[in-house]
Scaffold this active site. Sequence first.
Site, mmCIF file in Angstrom:
data_model
loop_
_atom_site.group_PDB
_atom_site.id
_atom_site.type_symbol
_atom_site.label_atom_id
_atom_site.label_comp_id
_atom_site.label_asym_id
_atom_site.label_seq_id
_atom_site.Cartn_x
_atom_site.Cartn_y
_atom_site.Cartn_z
ATOM 1 N N ILE A 64 0.885 -1.168 0.000
ATOM 2 C CA ILE A 64 0.000 0.000 0.000
ATOM 3 C C ILE A 64 0.921 1.215 0.000
ATOM 4 O O ILE A 64 1.850 1.307 0.802
ATOM 5 C CB ILE A 64 -0.951 -0.006 1.219
ATOM 6 C CG1 ILE A 64 -1.846 1.245 1.213
ATOM 7 C CG2 ILE A 64 -0.208 -0.144 2.537
ATOM 8 C CD1 ILE A 64 -2.947 1.211 2.276
ATOM 9 N N SER A 65 0.717 2.118 -0.937
ATOM 10 C CA SER A 65 1.605 3.273 -1.094
ATOM 11 C C SER A 65 1.537 4.179 0.130
ATOM 12 O O SER A 65 0.541 4.213 0.851
ATOM 13 C CB SER A 65 1.219 4.082 -2.333
ATOM 14 O OG SER A 65 1.402 3.333 -3.504
ATOM 15 N N GLN A 66 2.611 4.942 0.331
ATOM 16 C CA GLN A 66 2.582 5.904 1.428
ATOM 17 C C GLN A 66 1.539 6.968 1.113
ATOM 18 O O GLN A 66 1.358 7.373 -0.040
ATOM 19 C CB GLN A 66 3.956 6.510 1.664
ATOM 20 C CG GLN A 66 4.507 7.369 0.553
ATOM 21 C CD GLN A 66 5.974 7.680 0.789
ATOM 22 O OE1 GLN A 66 6.855 6.900 0.442
ATOM 23 N NE2 GLN A 66 6.245 8.815 1.399
#
Length: 219
Positions: A64-66
Amino acid sequence: MSEELPDTAERKMQFLYALRSKGVTDKRVLSAMEKIDRGPFIRGYFSGRAYEDMPLPIACGQTISQPSIVGLMTQALRLSPRDKVLEVGTGSGYQAAILSQLARRVYTIDRHRRLVQDASVIFQQLDLTNITALTADGSFGLPDQAPFDRILVTAAAEDPPGPLLAQLKIGGIMVVPVGQSDTVQRLIRVIRHETGYDYDELRPVRFVPLIEGLGRDTA
């Protein structure tokens, strides 16, 4: 319960402050990210780090991207409330949930059936009725629903994929990470015109690669 609420509120305030400090300034994007809690999209060992501005591992070897990158990519799309959006790479579903607050309809596709199923459960729990999640090979887009006003790709390709460019409306915008390795990637904004495409380099990023075909859990 009363002891947890102030702590949660404080973490969310810090979360939004971090977004602004990283360049997420669009009020509509910030509002969407305030409304959509990142917590439900992160399970297990890393669930306690949901409000930190960092990427985290999820199932199927993905991440999950920052949040700041989610915000900057969303901001770069310049969304309007009437837009139909294609997201390539559902992952946890967090990015699609943010997009659902800003666009009319979101189609999100992933090569891993498990990720699509897990994200769909969260969408249902949050009553996000304008998201359609499908298992498909993202490198070919979703021709049955094309053209799209906006396309967001959350995996890195060597070049902006031709099938996705073709599914973009005239005047449409695509945001995609481009690079030949996982260490040298650039976030690119593509705008389609009557006579071709304009490319705008936004910032260095690091994403998992865009892979053709379906995941092992799907094939």
